[in-house]
Design an enzyme around this catalytic site. Structure first.
Site, PDB file in Angstrom:
ATOM      1  N   ASP A 138       3.009  -4.485   8.930  1.00 55.42           N
ATOM      2  CA  ASP A 138       2.575  -5.273   8.092  1.00 55.42           C
ATOM      3  C   ASP A 138       2.890  -6.888   8.621  1.00 55.42           C
ATOM      4  O   ASP A 138       3.141  -7.113   9.221  1.00 55.42           O
ATOM      5  CB  ASP A 138       3.616  -4.285   7.382  1.00 55.42           C
ATOM      6  N   ASP A 163       4.568  -9.393   6.018  1.00 57.99           N
ATOM      7  CA  ASP A 163       5.516 -10.088   4.883  1.00 57.99           C
ATOM      8  C   ASP A 163       6.271  -8.832   5.147  1.00 57.99           C
ATOM      9  O   ASP A 163       6.313  -7.887   4.521  1.00 57.99           O
ATOM     10  CB  ASP A 163       5.284 -10.642   3.611  1.00 57.99           C
ATOM     11  N   ASP A 192       7.354  -2.146   6.231  1.00 55.26           N
ATOM     12  CA  ASP A 192       9.174  -2.812   5.254  1.00 55.26           C
ATOM     13  C   ASP A 192       8.624  -2.367   3.606  1.00 55.26           C
ATOM     14  O   ASP A 192       9.767  -2.438   3.172  1.00 55.26           O
ATOM     15  CB  ASP A 192       9.679  -4.425   5.390  1.00 55.26           C
TER      16      ASP A 192
END
Length: 257
Positions: free
Chosen positions: A24, A26, A205
């Site tokens: 991922d 961000d 996240d």
């Protein structure tokens, strides 16, 4: 508590003859910031990704638009998947785009949601190619419910779209049976990594990354980036992007040249 990936990097590296790494953006490669436009990739992380991509297949899967995440990472030879996997591009003409037929309804939803959010201090509307995002990270806690109500109202008027929750953000995107998990499985097959029996490692996240964690539950390694314990389908955890960089560096040190 699931174990730390840093404490088991040797074991993870040895699980497959070949690895494939999915990440991922961000909150994984960069810290979460108040304004998404300020999330720039540290140069040390960029160099780490270049070193990793020289040894194994690498893909970045982000909720950001394809061109946005590609411009921020700026590493050649890796696959970029924007809009939560709805827009994929890579070397050798690799390309897949889903949801083009939904662009008119997304345009309408954007107009309606912009009007509603204009009345909520701190709310931020972000139009992406294949989604409309309502950020409430900078909204007063007492007003956060107003953002949710606004998004729900627009979603109720446009059943072709579905609402997705993220970290301090709600998104409306095409109601298609597609997510980061399906995008990862498609990439494994398309890049013929299944045939080569590559071990996929996915690091993320957010809630959208849980789809990928579940997709790889029995066939790969899923690593959650979080400083706080939470319910997850991941096998391992890392605290923050700094630990992600350390993990990738230690992984590279164990890979053949």
């Amino acid at each position: 508590m699931i174990p730390s990936a840093l404490e088991h990097v040797h074991e993870i590296a040895r699980r497959g003859d070949r690895l494939a790494v999915f990440l991922d953006y961000d909150g994984t490669l960069t810290p979460i910031v108040s304004h998404p436009e300020d999330a720039w990739l540290p140069e040390s992380m960029r160099q780490t990704l270049r070193s990793l991509a020289a040894r194994v297949p690498v893909a970045i899967l982000s909720g950001r638009d394809l061109d946005d995440v590609r411009g921020r990472v700026h590493v050649d030879g890796i696959v970029y998947a924007g809009s939560h996997g709805f827009d994929i591009a890579g070397a050798g003409g690799l390309r897949r785009e889903l949801g083009a037929a939904y662009l008119p309804v997304l345009d309408t939803a954007e107009t309606e949601l912009r009007e509603a959010l204009d009345e909520i201090p701190g709310a931020q509307l972000e139009r992406k190619h294949f989604s409309v995002a309502a950020h409430y990270r900078n909204v007063n806690e007492n007003d956060a419910f107003r953002v949710a109500l606004a998004v729900d109202a627009v979603a109720a008027r446009h059943r072709e779209l579905r609402k997705m929750d993220g970290k301090k953000v709600y998104e409306l995107l095409p109601d298609i049976d597609w997510d980061k998990g399906k995008a990862v499985l498609w990439l494994l097959e398309t890049l013929e990594l299944e045939r080569g029996k590559a071990l996929p490692i996915y690091i993320g996240d957010d809630r959208t990354d849980e789809d990928a964690f579940r997709a790889l539950k029995k066939r790969g390694v899923a690593i959650l980036v979080s400083e706080h314990p939470q319910v997850t389908a991941a096998n391992y955890w890392l605290n923050n992007p700094e630990e992600v960089e350390r993990f990738l560096g230690e992984l590279i040190a164990r890979l053949p040249e």
